[in-house]
Scaffold this motif. Structure first.
Motif, mmCIF file in Angstrom:
data_model
loop_
_atom_site.group_PDB
_atom_site.id
_atom_site.type_symbol
_atom_site.label_atom_id
_atom_site.label_comp_id
_atom_site.label_asym_id
_atom_site.label_seq_id
_atom_site.Cartn_x
_atom_site.Cartn_y
_atom_site.Cartn_z
ATOM 1 N N ASP A 188 7.056 -13.153 6.446
ATOM 2 C CA ASP A 188 7.681 -12.745 5.312
ATOM 3 C C ASP A 188 6.833 -11.817 4.600
ATOM 4 O O ASP A 188 7.338 -10.807 4.065
ATOM 5 C CB ASP A 188 8.312 -13.662 4.620
ATOM 6 C CG ASP A 188 9.426 -13.163 3.430
ATOM 7 O OD1 ASP A 188 10.351 -12.352 3.878
ATOM 8 O OD2 ASP A 188 9.207 -13.574 2.361
ATOM 9 N N GLN A 189 5.732 -12.250 4.228
ATOM 10 C CA GLN A 189 4.783 -11.559 3.100
ATOM 11 C C GLN A 189 4.354 -10.093 4.015
ATOM 12 O O GLN A 189 4.203 -9.153 3.421
ATOM 13 C CB GLN A 189 3.527 -12.400 3.012
ATOM 14 C CG GLN A 189 3.834 -13.286 1.959
ATOM 15 C CD GLN A 189 4.178 -12.690 0.689
ATOM 16 O OE1 GLN A 189 5.541 -12.768 0.066
ATOM 17 N NE2 GLN A 189 3.455 -12.037 0.071
ATOM 18 N N ILE A 190 4.109 -10.306 5.344
ATOM 19 C CA ILE A 190 3.469 -9.053 6.086
ATOM 20 C C ILE A 190 4.909 -8.178 6.260
ATOM 21 O O ILE A 190 4.490 -7.116 6.098
ATOM 22 C CB ILE A 190 3.161 -9.469 7.521
ATOM 23 C CG1 ILE A 190 2.113 -10.429 7.282
ATOM 24 C CG2 ILE A 190 2.732 -8.363 8.343
ATOM 25 C CD1 ILE A 190 1.701 -11.160 8.852
ATOM 26 N N GLY A 191 5.959 -8.761 6.227
ATOM 27 C CA GLY A 191 6.957 -7.666 6.467
ATOM 28 C C GLY A 191 7.562 -6.994 5.061
ATOM 29 O O GLY A 191 7.817 -6.062 4.953
ATOM 30 N N LYS A 192 7.248 -7.797 3.811
ATOM 31 C CA LYS A 192 7.398 -7.173 2.432
ATOM 32 C C LYS A 192 6.332 -5.778 2.482
ATOM 33 O O LYS A 192 6.669 -4.926 1.847
ATOM 34 C CB LYS A 192 7.108 -8.244 1.505
ATOM 35 C CG LYS A 192 8.546 -9.210 1.415
ATOM 36 C CD LYS A 192 8.242 -10.045 0.267
ATOM 37 C CE LYS A 192 9.283 -11.189 0.205
ATOM 38 N NZ LYS A 192 9.359 -12.208 -0.881
ATOM 39 N N PHE B 192 -0.701 -5.059 3.905
ATOM 40 C CA PHE B 192 -0.311 -5.514 5.124
ATOM 41 C C PHE B 192 -1.234 -6.291 5.976
ATOM 42 O O PHE B 192 -1.089 -7.349 6.537
ATOM 43 C CB PHE B 192 0.194 -4.313 5.838
ATOM 44 C CG PHE B 192 0.717 -4.380 7.401
ATOM 45 C CD1 PHE B 192 1.964 -4.819 7.672
ATOM 46 C CD2 PHE B 192 -0.194 -4.400 8.368
ATOM 47 C CE1 PHE B 192 2.623 -5.025 8.988
ATOM 48 C CE2 PHE B 192 0.383 -4.631 9.713
ATOM 49 C CZ PHE B 192 1.587 -4.817 9.945
ATOM 50 N N HIS B 193 -2.405 -5.653 6.138
ATOM 51 C CA HIS B 193 -3.660 -6.208 7.078
ATOM 52 C C HIS B 193 -4.309 -7.510 6.110
ATOM 53 O O HIS B 193 -4.545 -8.349 6.766
ATOM 54 C CB HIS B 193 -4.661 -5.261 7.115
ATOM 55 C CG HIS B 193 -3.961 -4.058 7.842
ATOM 56 N ND1 HIS B 193 -4.219 -3.875 9.260
ATOM 57 C CD2 HIS B 193 -3.642 -2.691 7.643
ATOM 58 C CE1 HIS B 193 -3.599 -2.727 9.852
ATOM 59 N NE2 HIS B 193 -3.384 -2.015 8.649
ATOM 60 N N LEU B 194 -4.137 -7.729 4.935
ATOM 61 C CA LEU B 194 -4.543 -8.836 4.174
ATOM 62 C C LEU B 194 -3.544 -9.933 4.503
ATOM 63 O O LEU B 194 -4.203 -11.167 4.450
ATOM 64 C CB LEU B 194 -4.767 -8.488 2.853
ATOM 65 C CG LEU B 194 -5.394 -9.596 1.869
ATOM 66 C CD1 LEU B 194 -6.721 -9.732 2.276
ATOM 67 C CD2 LEU B 194 -5.306 -9.072 0.378
#
Length: 232
Positions: free
Chosen positions: A125-129, A151-153
């Motif tokens: 979900d965090q990557i998608g956000k 995104f990468h973090l």
């Protein structure tokens, strides 16, 4: 007016050059308004994202100015004799760029391997956000670059290895590297599509695909960096 259809490779640079060339030739004179993003998109047969990134580059070097609610105009002080000196300078040496490639292949790729094994729904979900932020910031390279780093973090965080995550988080050279690439080369559809495909591959637990996509992007960028440094 000189107009030609633009191939997918180096779209932003090509749009930049075509707009600049029409200004040099006097098609759009100092102080005059240039066509809208929609019109330029149709003229060059490219997306508005590519047009917007090219305009951002032209604005960064002072060839055009944008007035809120009115559009973009050729700078009143524009002069043909200085246009070739108005190309954004890459504040990143080839050595620094290659060092960053090695860093990514050593640290980030290990994070990807672990994230594929350990990422949960909250991580995805965090990557998608972060990806959503990138898509919403296509016309602002600073905001886009910040979201790109997020995104990468977020992938590094999904590795569940606190040391690897902290190394990624505290490496300021990484965020600088991303911002320089986006500032100088602009934001195009390929960049966004590559991140979308990385996210999908991560959800499919395909670490090899994620790394292949990143490696391909880095190889394409090093070619552009060398061309820029050689003045071609």
């Amino acid at each position: 007016m000189t107009i030609k259809s633009i191939e997918k490779q180096n779209i932003v640079d090509e749009v930049y050059e075509q707009i600049k060339n029409n200004i040099v030739k006097g098609v759009w004179k100092p102080g005059e308004k240039i066509p809208s993003e929609n019109q330029l998109s149709s003229m060059f047969n490219v997306s508005r994202v590519s047009v917007r990134s090219a305009i951002q580059k032209l604005r960064a070097v002072g060839i055009i100015s944008t007035r809120h609610g009115q559009g973009s105009f050729v700078s009143p002080s524009f002069h043909e004799s200085i246009v070739n000196n108005l190309i954004p300078i890459m504040n990143l040496s080839e050595k620094e760029f290659l060092d960053m490639m090695e860093f990514r292949e050593t640290i980030e790729f290990k994070c990807i391997d672990l994230a594929v094994l350990r990422a949960d729904e909250a991580d995805l979900d965090q990557i998608g956000k972060a990806l959503d932020k990138m898509m919403a910031s296509k016309d602002d390279y600073k905001k886009y670059s910040s979201a790109d780093f997020e995104f990468h973090l977020a992938i590094a965080k999904a590795s569940k290895n606190e040391i690897l995550y902290l190394v990624m988080k505290n490496t300021s050279a990484y965020s600088h590297y991303l911002e320089e690439l986006n500032r100088v080369f602009g934001i195009n559809d390929d960049s966004l599509q590559g991140h979308i495909e990385q996210f999908q591959a991560l959800k499919n637990k395909d670490a090899a695909k994620v790394k292949e996509l990143i490696r391909r992007g880095m190889e394409e960028n090093i070619v552009k960096v060398r061309q820029r440094m050689n003045g071609s």
